[in-house]
Design an enzyme around this catalytic site. Structure first.
Site, short mmCIF file in Angstrom:
data_model
loop_
_atom_site.label_atom_id
_atom_site.label_comp_id
_atom_site.label_asym_id
_atom_site.label_seq_id
_atom_site.Cartn_x
_atom_site.Cartn_y
_atom_site.Cartn_z
N LYS A 149 35.03 43.78 31.01
CA LYS A 149 33.80 44.14 31.92
C LYS A 149 32.62 43.31 31.47
CE LYS A 149 34.23 48.49 33.77
NZ LYS A 149 33.64 50.13 33.82
N ARG A 196 47.01 46.58 26.97
CA ARG A 196 46.18 46.38 28.15
C ARG A 196 46.75 45.18 29.12
NH1 ARG A 196 40.04 43.94 26.03
NH2 ARG A 196 39.48 43.22 28.53
N GLU A 199 33.93 54.28 32.68
CA GLU A 199 32.40 53.99 32.39
C GLU A 199 31.80 53.44 33.49
OE1 GLU A 199 29.56 52.54 28.89
OE2 GLU A 199 31.68 52.43 28.59
#
Length: 746
Positions: A474, A464, A280
């Site tokens: 983020k 992760r 993204e």
């Protein structure tokens, strides 16, 4: 004691679940039936098997086989389960040995057409083993093992004896075999004695004699260590069940590609592996994205396939062209080449048409509940009041949503899944919002693909990447940048890929670090920062030439060296550089005035100090020392105690090359700051030290942006982008000390 009269019978006992009655009806004992009910998956599978069998009751032997089918049936061959059930009901398959063979055969077969002849041959259909044959074989096996039976008596391994019989009659009645062997043992040995009932003593293993020179042979690396992509299937193997979707009414969807859908996909892609890396564009990529790139791009490259760089541009408020440009540039820097660059917005029309298809199938509806109402109804497992509105009405309202005729937030398109499901991710998730965002969560992903008859890609979920003393989200990184806790997305203190690059870390070292961890999907465990530093250090040790810099200069005058004399010494850029190779050496001036590190001087000597210390002390405050007078030994006859490094005046009265050096420590004090409520309060106030006025040897004057060096005794450094023609700036990439590598990398 109080008793209840006929008119007051007390609270009624809770009615047993309806499935319990059907489980008991097929002959399961009470405990097995209740255990099945305690497991949602077993309950759903057994309910489905009983429904496929079409029985309300059956013999216990048949029921036990049906239970085995429900608990052990291979998910990739579900299309053949009704056939297996018919074999069981007709008693063509009538014991566990036959059923185990059948399950093994079907697991290998998968969804391919079933050949009845091969199937029946594999699981002994029609093979009759008489009781007389079994008894005769048992006699033979017992006679063959009689010596061991007499010696070990009731401690003999009955399972081994049964196995020898089953090897000769694989389709014989296993229960009969066991019961008959136990009966015969009693006839042979008589009643059990006290010694027979005693637990046998385990023999202690003798320790092997010590060998003077033991040589440890390292285990060969596993296939996954040699090739981390070996765990992934080939495209043509993508026919197995991806997941089982359980519904509250007992129905089960088994998501897998049909033969026709798979063949269509393979024809369209040429049978190539097709992957995607879908960031993204709402910030800079960090080292966690390097793991995703390693998997997505790496797998495609290893299989000679293609990987798309697909921007998930569904949140315009947080997206910037700066981020898109950065992502494309950093993907290339990491060594990957996208097959094509695409955007989610490219497919909005396709997504809209798929949404229409869902509505037309009766699998989606336009809903007007507020977020609070949706939450309440989900908690209560209640259907929305608009769930059963006519299809035509939802189609009209959805068209109004598309054209902006309904205010934002006043309508959503929800998938008609299962509001009574224990899995909250099946509670009619929102599929489409006014903002044209097609929002699908992973647990409902395959539900949607099955509903739309779409190809179901192989999805790999991996853990992760969390690294100690850092934050990786983020949102938190954006906070650090926006509130100016750090100097931008490429601050060398951050584990953004831009920050790591600016710090002097190569993409080779990052990919080596990722590869060393393996493609794990186990958990989200914390990886120590030292593990990353090990791989960085290993890479820099091969590519960074050695040079000399003094961070905190202390002047030393060599009194027995004539003023104006400069001796240019040859120093090796690499430890193993041959003496004859001039290109592998650099010049180190040695003159009357040199500068050493302040830490290399003490007023009082000691056994554990390897720097300079005076023979005669004229003061007691080391901070007041501004100059040292010393002599050097040109004959090299003096026994050395330690090693120093220095930077000399290049010519009399000329100051050495002055540079700025930045040293970095861990950004956060705690190993896992992300789990702290006041995570910003955990920032390390000493994470960055700027040293102005460090001295360097003259050869460093030619260094340019991105050049990497080992400053002897200090660490590995790189030229920073803040450098100017007047002053070079160096960032320390990593120290020389390796606390992780001593234990060996993983």
């Amino acid at each position: 004691m109080a008793t209840a009269s006929d008119g007051d019978k007390g609270p009624a006992a809770a009615a047993p679940p309806p499935q319990l009655e059907s489980f008991l009806a097929i002959g399961l004992d009470q405990r097995t039936a209740e255990n099945a009910l305690a497991n949602r998956k077993v309950t759903a599978n057994l309910t489905a098997v009983i429904a496929e069998a079409g029985v309300t009751g059956c013999d216990k032997s048949v029921g036990n086989l049906l239970y085995t089918v429900a608990t052990k049936y291979p998910a990739n061959a579900l299309v053949h389960r009704p056939d297996l059930i018919k074999y069981i009901l007709s008693e063509k398959i009538k014991n566990s040995a036959q059923l185990d063979a059948a399950l093994s055969f079907l697991s290998t077969l998968g969804p391919d057409p079933l050949d009845p002849v091969k199937f029946e041959d594999a699981c002994g259909v029609g093979v009759v083993v008489s009781v007389e044959e079994i008894l005769s074989t048992i006699t033979d096996v017992l006679n063959e093992n009689m010596e061991a039976i007499v010696e070990q008596r009731y401690h003999i391994n009955v399972g081994s004896l049964c196995g020898q019989v089953r090897k000769r009659h694989p389709w014989g009645d296993a229960k009969l075999v066991k019961e008959e062997i136990e009966k015969r043992l009693v006839e042979i040995l008589g009643p059990k004695t006290e010694a027979d009932n005693a637990k046998p003593m385990k023999k202690k293993k003798e320790k092997p004699a010590k060998v003077e020179e033991e040589k440890t042979v390292a285990a060969p690396p596993s296939e996954e260590e040699l090739n981390p992509y070996s765990i992934f299937p080939q495209p043509e193997e993508n026919f197995k069940v991806h997941t089982e979707i359980f519904f509250s009414d007992g129905n089960i969807w088994r998501a897998h590609n049909t033969k026709s859908i798979l063949e269509k996909h393979l024809k369209l892609t040429g049978g190539k592996v097709m992957t995607r890396f879908p960031p993204e564009p709402n910030g800079y990529l960090h080292i966690g994205h390097a793991k995703a790139m390693f998997i997505d791009f790496g797998l495609a490259k290893e299989r000679n396939g293609h990987c798309y760089l697909r921007f998930d541009d569904t949140n315009p408020e947080a997206e910037k062209k700066e981020y898109i440009d950065h992502i494309q540039e950093i993907v290339t820097w990491m060594g990957w080449e996208p097959y094509k660059v695409t955007y989610t917005s490219d497919y909005f029309q396709d997504l809209y048409e798929l949404a229409i298809c869902l509505i037309q199938k009766g699998l989606a509806y336009v809903d007007h509940q507020t977020p609070e109402e949706i939450k309440e109804y989900r908690e209560k497992m209640m259907n929305s009041p608009w769930r059963d509105r006519p299809i035509e009405e939802s189609l009209k309202l959805f068209e109004d949503m598309r054209h902006g005729l309904i205010a934002e937030g006043k309508a959503t398109l929800r998938m008609k899944q299962d509001m009574q499901n224990d899995n909250k991710n099946m509670a009619d998730l929102i599929a489409y919002r006014i903002k044209a965002k097609f929002d699908i969560r992973r647990p409902s992903y395959y539900w949607l693909l099955v509903a739309l008859d779409q190809y179901q890609p192989y999805v790999w979920e991996y853990s992760r990447l969390n690294i100690s003393n850092n934050v990786m989200s983020k949102r938190k990184l954006n906070r650090l940048v926006t509130d100016k806790w750090v100097d931008g997305w490429d601050d060398p203190q951050l584990l953004t890929l831009a920050g790591l690059r600016r710090r002097g870390v190569s993409s080779t070292a990052i990919n080596s670090f990722i590869r060393g961890m393996g493609i794990t999907r186990s958990d989200n465990s914390l990886i120590r920062i030292e593990r990353l530093e090990y791989h960085i250090r290993e890479e820099l040790n091969k590519v960074a030439p050695r040079t000399l810099v003094v961070l905190h200069p202390l002047k030393v005058v060599i009194t027995n060296l004539d003023y104006g004399t400069i001796i240019n010494l040859d120093a090796k850029m690499w430890p193993n550089a041959p003496d004859s190779d001039a290109s592998a050496h650099y010049k180190v001036p040695f003159s009357r005035t040199v500068y050493i590190e302040q830490s290399d001087f003490r007023l009082k000597d000691s056994k554990d100090f390897y720097g300079l210390a005076p023979e005669v002390i004229y003061g007691d405050n080391p901070d007041s020392i501004v100059e040292i007078r010393a002599e050097y030994d040109p004959s090299k006859a003096t026994k050395l105690k330690g090693v120093l490094h220095w930077v000399a005046e290049p010519s009399p009265g000329v100051e050495p090359l002055k540079v700025e050096v930045r040293l970095f420590e861990k950004l956060f004090l705690s190993e896992n700051p992300a789990e702290l409520e006041d995570w910003l309060g955990d920032l390390n106030p000493q994470s960055k030290e700027v040293i102005k006025g460090a001295y360097a040897v003259p050869s460093l004057a030619n260094a340019v942006l991105g050049d990497k060096f080992q400053f002897e005794r200090l660490g590995y450094f790189t030229v920073d982008s803040d450098s100017t023609p007047e002053e070079l700036v160096f960032n320390r990439t990593v120290t020389l000390k390796d606390s992780y590598g001593k234990a060996g990398p993983k």
